[in-house]
Design a protein around this motif. Sequence first.
Motif, PDB file in Angstrom:
ATOM      1  N   ASP A 121       0.825  -1.203   0.000  1.00 13.51           N
ATOM      2  CA  ASP A 121       0.000   0.000   0.000  1.00 13.51           C
ATOM      3  C   ASP A 121       0.862   1.258   0.000  1.00 13.51           C
ATOM      4  N   GLU A 122       1.766   1.362   0.984  1.00 16.17           N
ATOM      5  CA  GLU A 122       2.543   2.590   1.126  1.00 16.17           C
ATOM      6  C   GLU A 122       3.804   2.329   1.938  1.00 16.17           C
ATOM      7  N   VAL A 123       4.923   2.955   1.547  1.00 14.10           N
ATOM      8  CA  VAL A 123       6.141   2.895   2.350  1.00 14.10           C
ATOM      9  C   VAL A 123       6.007   3.938   3.461  1.00 14.10           C
ATOM     10  N   ILE A 124       6.218   3.515   4.686  1.00 18.40           N
ATOM     11  CA  ILE A 124       6.093   4.389   5.853  1.00 18.40           C
ATOM     12  C   ILE A 124       7.445   4.966   6.257  1.00 18.40           C
ATOM     13  N   ASP A 125       8.484   4.125   6.266  1.00 19.74           N
ATOM     14  CA  ASP A 125       9.772   4.566   6.794  1.00 19.74           C
ATOM     15  C   ASP A 125      10.876   3.636   6.308  1.00 19.74           C
ATOM     16  N   LEU A 126      12.060   4.160   6.272  1.00 16.40           N
ATOM     17  CA  LEU A 126      13.287   3.397   6.075  1.00 16.40           C
ATOM     18  C   LEU A 126      14.113   3.700   7.311  1.00 16.40           C
ATOM     19  N   CYS A 127      14.457   2.692   8.084  1.00 15.44           N
ATOM     20  CA  CYS A 127      15.135   2.978   9.346  1.00 15.44           C
ATOM     21  C   CYS A 127      16.085   1.855   9.735  1.00 15.44           C
ATOM     22  N   ASP A 128      16.975   2.194  10.677  1.00 16.69           N
ATOM     23  CA  ASP A 128      17.839   1.203  11.308  1.00 16.69           C
ATOM     24  C   ASP A 128      17.180   0.832  12.627  1.00 16.69           C
ATOM     25  N   GLN A 129      17.041  -0.447  12.877  1.00 24.60           N
ATOM     26  CA  GLN A 129      16.428  -0.922  14.107  1.00 24.60           C
ATOM     27  C   GLN A 129      17.451  -1.800  14.817  1.00 24.60           C
ATOM     28  N   PRO A 130      17.707  -1.557  16.111  1.00 20.59           N
ATOM     29  CA  PRO A 130      18.643  -2.431  16.834  1.00 20.59           C
ATOM     30  C   PRO A 130      18.138  -3.873  16.822  1.00 20.59           C
ATOM     31  N   GLU A 131      19.062  -4.802  16.635  1.00 18.96           N
ATOM     32  CA  GLU A 131      18.672  -6.216  16.628  1.00 18.96           C
ATOM     33  C   GLU A 131      17.984  -6.614  17.924  1.00 18.96           C
ATOM     34  N   SER A 132      18.369  -5.964  19.028  1.00 20.60           N
ATOM     35  CA  SER A 132      17.754  -6.290  20.319  1.00 20.60           C
ATOM     36  C   SER A 132      16.276  -5.887  20.368  1.00 20.60           C
ATOM     37  N   ALA A 133      15.834  -5.005  19.459  1.00 18.35           N
ATOM     38  CA  ALA A 133      14.433  -4.585  19.419  1.00 18.35           C
ATOM     39  C   ALA A 133      13.564  -5.565  18.635  1.00 18.35           C
ATOM     40  N   LEU A 134      14.183  -6.534  17.971  1.00 20.57           N
ATOM     41  CA  LEU A 134      13.429  -7.537  17.209  1.00 20.57           C
ATOM     42  C   LEU A 134      13.086  -8.704  18.126  1.00 20.57           C
ATOM     43  N   GLN A 135      11.794  -8.871  18.367  1.00 22.30           N
ATOM     44  CA  GLN A 135      11.322  -9.941  19.236  1.00 22.30           C
ATOM     45  C   GLN A 135      10.816 -11.104  18.385  1.00 22.30           C
ATOM     46  N   PRO A 136      11.011 -12.330  18.830  1.00 22.05           N
ATOM     47  CA  PRO A 136      10.489 -13.468  18.058  1.00 22.05           C
ATOM     48  C   PRO A 136       8.971 -13.354  17.907  1.00 22.05           C
ATOM     49  N   ALA A 137       8.470 -13.807  16.787  1.00 19.59           N
ATOM     50  CA  ALA A 137       7.022 -13.775  16.545  1.00 19.59           C
ATOM     51  C   ALA A 137       6.340 -14.747  17.506  1.00 19.59           C
ATOM     52  N   PRO A 138       5.271 -14.291  18.145  1.00 23.71           N
ATOM     53  CA  PRO A 138       4.581 -15.182  19.090  1.00 23.71           C
ATOM     54  C   PRO A 138       3.725 -16.215  18.366  1.00 23.71           C
TER      55      PRO A 138
END
Length: 181
Positions: A121-138
């Motif tokens: 639909d639409e691009v919202i953002d291009l960003c760097d995200q710390p790996e520690s902020a990525l949580q496993p999918a529940p």
Amino acid sequence: MATMSGPSLDDILAERHARLGSGQAGEVVDVDEPSVKLVIFTLAEQRFALPGAQVREILAAPQVYRVPGAPATLEGVISVRGEIESVLCLRTLLQLPPTTAGNKAVLLTRGERLHTGLRIDEVIDLCDQPESALQPAPDTLPGNLRPYVRHLTELGGRGVSLLDLEALLAAYIGSVARDPA
């Protein structure tokens, strides 16, 4: 009953605060936390992301040409600087509701076995995200998203599902094998 000797935690914190406030703090160490570049986009009013390394290009609203007899997962093809690229219908792959809205963006992706476009639909953002902020999918994710969402993260107070491009492309290849034109 044993008694503690030495300063209390409050005393240690107060001393540290006083040292930092008086400019006698130790050397500041800059720690580089590993991060991943993400392309954040919307689809059916939900936020998703792909790793930036897997996105070759973002096309604003290219003309997609339908291919007669193609499976529902193939929206059509586009011409990119004279090269023909397929465009997959990400909504169909993720079993999300269809849209009647006009032309949408296309992410040209680079998978191990397939290079293709994904309609979003639409691009919202291009960003760097710390790996520690990525949580496993529940395990509580809806069944239609569970095979394709590898991680969850947050951006601007809203949840973002990080998709597994290889799983999406494998599902597309599987749908073509089951539904030949």
